[in-house]
Structures are given as structure tokens and as C-alpha cells.
Scaffold this motif. Structure first.
Motif, PDB file in Angstrom:
ATOM      1  N   SER A 102     -34.328  24.203 -18.139  1.00  0.00           N
ATOM      2  CA  SER A 102     -35.750  23.718 -18.141  1.00  0.00           C
ATOM      3  C   SER A 102     -36.160  23.177 -16.971  1.00  0.00           C
ATOM      4  N   ASP A 141     -37.296  13.152 -21.061  1.00  0.00           N
ATOM      5  CA  ASP A 141     -37.506  13.703 -23.092  1.00  0.00           C
ATOM      6  C   ASP A 141     -37.814  12.015 -24.004  1.00  0.00           C
ATOM      7  N   ARG A 142     -37.625  11.753 -23.803  1.00  0.00           N
ATOM      8  CA  ARG A 142     -37.057  10.060 -24.961  1.00  0.00           C
ATOM      9  C   ARG A 142     -38.439   9.609 -24.766  1.00  0.00           C
ATOM     10  N   THR A 175     -33.518  13.521 -10.547  1.00  0.00           N
ATOM     11  CA  THR A 175     -33.730  12.200 -11.490  1.00  0.00           C
ATOM     12  C   THR A 175     -32.762  13.385 -13.378  1.00  0.00           C
ATOM     13  N   PRO A 176     -32.097  13.369 -13.314  1.00  0.00           N
ATOM     14  CA  PRO A 176     -31.893  14.136 -14.803  1.00  0.00           C
ATOM     15  C   PRO A 176     -33.190  13.524 -15.866  1.00  0.00           C
ATOM     16  N   GLY A 177     -33.581  14.903 -16.801  1.00  0.00           N
ATOM     17  CA  GLY A 177     -35.084  14.821 -17.330  1.00  0.00           C
ATOM     18  C   GLY A 177     -34.944  14.381 -19.207  1.00  0.00           C
ATOM     19  N   LEU A 178     -33.545  13.810 -19.028  1.00  0.00           N
ATOM     20  CA  LEU A 178     -33.275  13.908 -20.774  1.00  0.00           C
ATOM     21  C   LEU A 178     -33.759  12.435 -21.121  1.00  0.00           C
ATOM     22  N   LEU A 179     -33.765  11.429 -20.682  1.00  0.00           N
ATOM     23  CA  LEU A 179     -34.249  10.328 -20.262  1.00  0.00           C
ATOM     24  C   LEU A 179     -35.894  10.487 -20.656  1.00  0.00           C
ATOM     25  N   ASN A 204     -39.508  23.653 -15.334  1.00  0.00           N
ATOM     26  CA  ASN A 204     -40.675  22.543 -14.814  1.00  0.00           C
ATOM     27  C   ASN A 204     -41.259  22.854 -13.716  1.00  0.00           C
ATOM     28  N   ARG A 236     -39.012  17.486 -30.571  1.00  0.00           N
ATOM     29  CA  ARG A 236     -38.511  17.544 -29.840  1.00  0.00           C
ATOM     30  C   ARG A 236     -37.368  16.855 -29.287  1.00  0.00           C
ATOM     31  N   GLY A 237     -38.108  15.399 -28.600  1.00  0.00           N
ATOM     32  CA  GLY A 237     -37.501  13.924 -28.474  1.00  0.00           C
ATOM     33  C   GLY A 237     -36.398  13.679 -29.427  1.00  0.00           C
ATOM     34  N   TYR A 238     -36.932  14.152 -30.115  1.00  0.00           N
ATOM     35  CA  TYR A 238     -35.173  12.407 -31.323  1.00  0.00           C
ATOM     36  C   TYR A 238     -35.009  13.430 -32.975  1.00  0.00           C
TER      37      TYR A 238
END
Length: 252
Positions: free
Chosen positions: A42, A103-104, A97-101, A46, A249-251
Motif C-alpha cells: 500500500s 486512513d482514519r 510515518t505509517p499510514g494507518l492513522l 501510494n 474502507r477506513g472503519y
């Protein structure tokens, strides 16, 4: 056979994304899933998507070059400088930076942009009657949009038009030339950072880029003669669809 289908899907995603970026923005919402579907991780997808769409953005900027105007009374040179600086910060953030946050957070950013585009004509006059957006406000906003563009970039063109529409009240179609140029500016810095970092998957990127060049030019030509109302409605509907998609997708 599977490899051929994957190549065709990447090429087709590039054509569609390039045309979308030329007329309204949001092309990365097509190319990012296509690259991930082709097996690219991912974060690398990007970065690869940003590089793949870059030539198509330049093609669109070339078509629109005769329509560049001031934004809210401010010339393009300071806006360009703010965008370039923001793009550099955003690209470096993505690489570290990780992209998980994010994505939210992304669905909420898209929701704000969608509401601004949909109701900007009603909200904009009321805000402008009580608040005068000076150069500092506009440049700060543009810097933050540049950061977003360098970090992720999805619908950054939509968000630029939403912000400018609130501050200036300009017609969405009239904002297309400046939007295309400044999105390309943010991507210029990001492209350099991503290429140097070594995370780009070049074979897949090249296929998407080839399609995006054609789509970007064709979309800009189409966008020049489409009625403003059509461009506005299509932009709002697309922004709404992307907002819903990324909330899911995010939640979920």
C-alpha cells in the motif's frame, strides 16, 4: 493471460485517472486500488501512483496553460512556492510515518471537501461578508494542501477547489487551470523524494503513467468545453462517492 489482464487494468486505470484529474481531481482513487490489486504494497502503491499520474498532470497543465489566473487576488508565484514547500513536507512524512492513522483521518477530510464543494456557493458569500481572507490565510491553507498532496494526494485537487471556492467564490471550472498546475507542483517534490527513496515499483508505474498521459490530455480538452454546471455536479457526486468509499474502507 493473468499478466496481460493486470497490465490492461493498470493501463486502463491510468487513462481514467488522468482524465479525472484533468476535469475534477481524485484520479489516485482509481490508480491506488489498481496498483494494490496488482500486488504492490500500500505505501509503495501510494508513492508509485503519485509518480504514475505525474506526467498526465503535466499534460493537463499544458492544455490549461492559457487559462491561469490569480486565486483570491493572489498571484500564482507565491501560491506555487507554498505548494512546493508543503509537498516536500508531506512526501517526507509519508516516507517516515505509517499510514494507518491517516486512513482514519482521510474520510473526514474528504467529507469537509465535499460539503465545501456542494454548499460553497451558499456558505462562501456569508463567510466572505464577515471574514476577509488575506494573503497569509490563503498561503497557509495552500501550504497545508501541499502537505496533504505530498503525503497522500487523494482528491487534493477537489480540496483545493473547495478551499478556493470558499475564499474567492470563483467558478469551479475557472479554477481548473490553477488547480492542475498546483497539484502538479506538489507532486513534483513528492516524485523526487519517492524516486530517491527506492520504494517505487517501476514496471507497474510505467503502465499507469502511459495511460495517464493520454487520459490527462484528453480530459483537459474535454474539460475546457464541458458546461460549468456539469463539471460542478460531476465533481460533487464523485467527491461524495469517494467519501463514502473511504469511510467504509477506513472503519469497516
Amino acid at each position: 493471460m493473468v499478466a496481460d489482464l493486470t497490465s490492461l487494468s493498470l493501463l486502463g486505470a491510468g487513462v481514467l485517472a488522468g482524465a479525472m484529474n484533468a476535469m475534477a481531481g481524485g484520479g489516485s482513487f482509481v490508480t491506488l486500488p489498481a496498483l494494490i490489486g496488482a500486488g504492490v504494497p500500500s505505501v509503495a502503491a501510494n508513492a508509485s501512483s503519485t509518480i504514475a499520474l505525474y506526467p498526465g498532470g503535466l499534460a493537463s497543465a499544458w492544455v490549461y496553460r492559457g487559462g491561469l489566473t490569480e486565486i483570491a487576488g493572489l498571484g500564482l508565484r507565491p501560491m506555487l512556492a507554498a505548494t512546493l514547500a508543503g509537498g516536500l513536507v508531506g512526501a517526507l512524512l509519508l516516507l517516515s510515518t505509517p499510514g494507518l492513522l491517516f486512513d482514519r483521518v482521510l474520510p473526514w477530510l474528504l467529507l469537509i471537501a465535499t460539503l465545501a464543494l456542494a454548499f460553497g456557493r451558499q456558505i462562501g458569500p456569508a463567510l466572505r461578508a464577515r471574514f476577509r481572507a488575506g494573503p497569509a490565510t490563503l498561503l497557509t491553507t495552500q501550504f497545508l494542501l501541499g502537505v496533504y498532496g505530498g503525503y497522500f494526494g487523494g482528491a487534493v485537487g477537489l480540496m483545493m477547489m473547495a478551499a478556493w471556492n470558499l475564499l474567492d467564490g470563483s467558478d469551479v471550472k475557472a479554477l481548473n487551470p490553477a488547480r492542475t498546475l498546483l497539484v502538479s507542483a506538489a507532486n513534483t517534490i513528492a516524485v523526487l523524494c519517492f524516486a530517491i527513496s527506492g520504494i517505487v515499483h517501476w514496471p507497474q508505474t510505467a503502465l499507469v503513467a502511459a495511460g495517464a498521459i493520454f487520459g490527462g490530455y484528453a480530459g483537459a480538452v474535454l474539460g475546457k468545453w464541458l458546461p460549468s454546471a456539469v463539471v460542478r455536479v460531476a465533481t460533487v457526486l464523485f467527491a461524495l462517492a469517494m467519501t463514502i468509499t473511504f469511510f467504509i474502507r477506513g472503519y469497516h
